[in-house]
Design an enzyme around this catalytic site. Structure first.
Site, PDB file in Angstrom:
ATOM      1  N   ARG A  63      47.720  40.177  42.080  1.00 22.86           N
ATOM      2  CA  ARG A  63      48.154  39.062  42.363  1.00 22.86           C
ATOM      3  C   ARG A  63      49.222  38.513  41.460  1.00 22.86           C
ATOM      4  O   ARG A  63      49.641  38.830  40.435  1.00 22.86           O
ATOM      5  CB  ARG A  63      47.407  37.835  42.381  1.00 22.86           C
ATOM      6  N   HIS A 120      47.368  43.974  46.718  1.00 23.89           N
ATOM      7  CA  HIS A 120      47.616  45.026  47.679  1.00 23.89           C
ATOM      8  C   HIS A 120      49.076  44.811  47.911  1.00 23.89           C
ATOM      9  O   HIS A 120      49.389  45.330  49.269  1.00 23.89           O
ATOM     10  CB  HIS A 120      46.556  44.914  48.910  1.00 23.89           C
ATOM     11  N   HIS A 159      43.395  53.318  45.794  1.00 20.33           N
ATOM     12  CA  HIS A 159      42.253  52.157  46.035  1.00 20.33           C
ATOM     13  C   HIS A 159      41.058  52.922  46.669  1.00 20.33           C
ATOM     14  O   HIS A 159      40.326  52.405  47.482  1.00 20.33           O
ATOM     15  CB  HIS A 159      42.753  51.138  46.913  1.00 20.33           C
ATOM     16  N   TYR A 172      37.205  53.838  47.068  1.00 21.58           N
ATOM     17  CA  TYR A 172      35.913  53.523  46.632  1.00 21.58           C
ATOM     18  C   TYR A 172      34.978  54.764  46.318  1.00 21.58           C
ATOM     19  O   TYR A 172      34.855  55.548  47.156  1.00 21.58           O
ATOM     20  CB  TYR A 172      35.179  52.735  47.655  1.00 21.58           C
ATOM     21  N   ASP A 176      34.954  42.014  39.778  1.00 19.80           N
ATOM     22  CA  ASP A 176      36.388  42.133  40.137  1.00 19.80           C
ATOM     23  C   ASP A 176      37.080  41.635  39.088  1.00 19.80           C
ATOM     24  O   ASP A 176      37.530  40.555  38.986  1.00 19.80           O
ATOM     25  CB  ASP A 176      36.475  41.019  41.491  1.00 19.80           C
ATOM     26  N   GLU A 183      40.894  50.907  39.822  1.00 13.17           N
ATOM     27  CA  GLU A 183      42.477  51.088  40.128  1.00 13.17           C
ATOM     28  C   GLU A 183      43.248  50.784  38.926  1.00 13.17           C
ATOM     29  O   GLU A 183      43.255  49.772  38.154  1.00 13.17           O
ATOM     30  CB  GLU A 183      42.667  49.543  41.002  1.00 13.17           C
TER      31      GLU A 183
END
Length: 342
Positions: free
Chosen positions: A87, A113, A187, A189, A245, A307
């Site tokens: 962000r 993103h 990104h 998973y 997160d 990430e």
């Protein structure tokens, strides 16, 4: 025997062709990448048992990847994130005395993103492929000046390669026509047990003693929190949390960022990077709206992301690592996901 295969994966809405490139190393490790979002759709690891296990979440069709961006919380399976991963507060940063106002896609912020239409939704070109000892494919994308309101035309090359040591190596290179900010990441998973289970029994180690402090809106405050003796302490092997997160500040003296181990099949993954941070996220939920590969139902603990990147909101914090790419310089980033079956 190492090889690479290019095939049609699907057609985008305006009939643009989306290709898939498959790489195989001498051990049988297989990688599939599509040109939509420079996305990893499959990563199959040979186990001691002889099984070939797909360790990343994803979809079987292009339509599913496109529709996933309309979910309540888009998962961004396997994609390339840019121009800026993480962000940026208020969608604003200052550079060379000028203020730039980025597109805001998360409340009042330019969220993670890369904004409203980041690199994960772009169609990349296959620039070259190599079928040698370490098979590789290089994809490219040219981001126009002021795309998402970032200054400079940013030319990006991304190379995926497989080593004979069963490593997925990801290398980014970027140049700009004007001074800009950039922070690219991957990104995927991961789930070392495949698709049908969760990651909660897999053991996580993070090579970090600090994490970024953030606000309730996940914006960094500029301060660092010690992780020792907290729920973010993964200096020793701990089971994957059901919810995380967070951005971890990596040990600058070590390239090893983190590791994941599945004791059910004795498969281990180590993450190496030249970046200052790794953002760890457990998730993958598709809200029963879209089926995953092989008809899998992905949920909130289906996979874990590693990430590797610069810090979120680094352009607005003088004490964070530099995120400015000057027009005379080249951005480089290398991350390795190394697998070992015992």
């Amino acid at each position: 025997m190492s090889n690479s295969i290019i095939e049609l994966f699907g057609l985008e809405a305006d009939n643009e062709v989306i290709n898939s490139c498959e790489l195989t190393n001498g051990n049988g490790m297989q990688l599939k990448v599509i040109t939509y979002g420079a996305t990893v759709t499959s990563l199959k690891i040979p186990l001691k048992s002889g099984e070939l296990l797909d360790v990343v979440l994803g979809f079987d069709t292009l339509d599913a990847y496109i529709k996933s961006f309309d979910l309540e919380s888009a998962p961004y399976f396997g994609c390339t994130v840019g121009r800026y991963a993480g962000r940026i507060s208020d969608g604003t940063f200052n550079l060379n005395g000028n203020s730039f106002h980025l597109n805001k896609n998360d409340n009042d912020h330019h969220a993670l993103h890369g904004g409203s239409v980041g690199f994960s939704k772009k169609i990349w070109k296959i620039k070259s492929k190599n079928e040698g000892l370490n098979p590789s494919v290089t994809l490219s994308y040219c981001s126009p000046d002021m795309e998402e309101n970032y200054p400079g035309e940013l030319s990006v090359e991304l190379t995926y390669s497989l080593s004979e040591e069963d490593e997925l190596i990801i290398e980014y290179k970027a140049n700009t026509s004007k001074d800009t900010v950039v922070n690219l990441t991957h990104h995927s998973y991961f789930n070392l047990d495949g698709h049908v289970s969760n990651v909660l029994e897999q053991e996580l180690i993070i090579n970090a003693g600090k994490k970024l402090e953030t606000t309730d809106e996940m914006i960094p405050t500029g301060r660092f929190l010690n992780t020792a003796n907290s729920c973010f302490d993964f200096s020793r092997a701990e089971k994957c949390p059901s919810k995380i997160d967070a951005t971890f500040v990596l040990d600058p003296d070590s390239k090893l960022a983190a590791s994941l181990f599945n004791k059910r099949n004795n498969l281990k993954m180590e993450v190496y990077t030249d970046q200052p941070a790794v953002h760890i996220y457990v998730g993958g939920n598709c809200f029963n709206a879209i089926k995953g590969k092989e008809n899998a139902d992905y949920h909130t603990t289906s996979g874990i992301c590693f990430e590797t990147q610069n810090f979120p909101d680094a352009p607005n914090h003088d004490n964070f690592p530099n995120s400015i790419l000057r027009k005379e310089d080249t951005f480089n980033h290398k991350t390795i996901y190394k697998f070992e079956s015992f």
